[in-house]
Write an enzyme that holds these catalytic residues in place. Sequence first.
Site, mmCIF file in Angstrom:
data_model
loop_
_atom_site.group_PDB
_atom_site.id
_atom_site.type_symbol
_atom_site.label_atom_id
_atom_site.label_comp_id
_atom_site.label_asym_id
_atom_site.label_seq_id
_atom_site.Cartn_x
_atom_site.Cartn_y
_atom_site.Cartn_z
ATOM 1 N N ARG A 20 33.970 46.040 35.884
ATOM 2 C CA ARG A 20 34.312 46.256 34.462
ATOM 3 C C ARG A 20 33.547 47.442 33.892
ATOM 4 N NH1 ARG A 20 32.512 41.373 31.597
ATOM 5 N NH2 ARG A 20 31.057 41.350 33.321
ATOM 6 N N ASN A 38 36.981 39.997 32.718
ATOM 7 C CA ASN A 38 37.152 39.093 33.844
ATOM 8 C C ASN A 38 38.129 37.995 33.453
ATOM 9 O OD1 ASN A 38 35.309 40.380 35.518
ATOM 10 N ND2 ASN A 38 33.608 39.072 34.912
#
Length: 88
Positions: A20, A38
């Site tokens: 990320r 996520n």
Amino acid sequence: MTQRRLVALVDGHVQGVGFRWWARGEAAGLRLSGSAENLADGRVRVVAEGPEGALTELLRRLPSGPGRVDEVVEEWAEPVGEQGFATF
């Protein structure tokens, strides 16, 4: 310059490896806004808005992120006005 929205679902070993944050850095370098989060099923959802060419470049880069990317499923839409880039 056409503005678009890209939603990319990245599957593989992409959680717990900094994916990320890597995606955030790539998007920032391309001057894109959006988010990376996520998902409960182990995927990472990357949402980005900006010029279509920059989005295409981000999509091209996603498989080379940290961890192991098995598949990237893309969806294109009209932008909704994302500001900045968040990680969840």
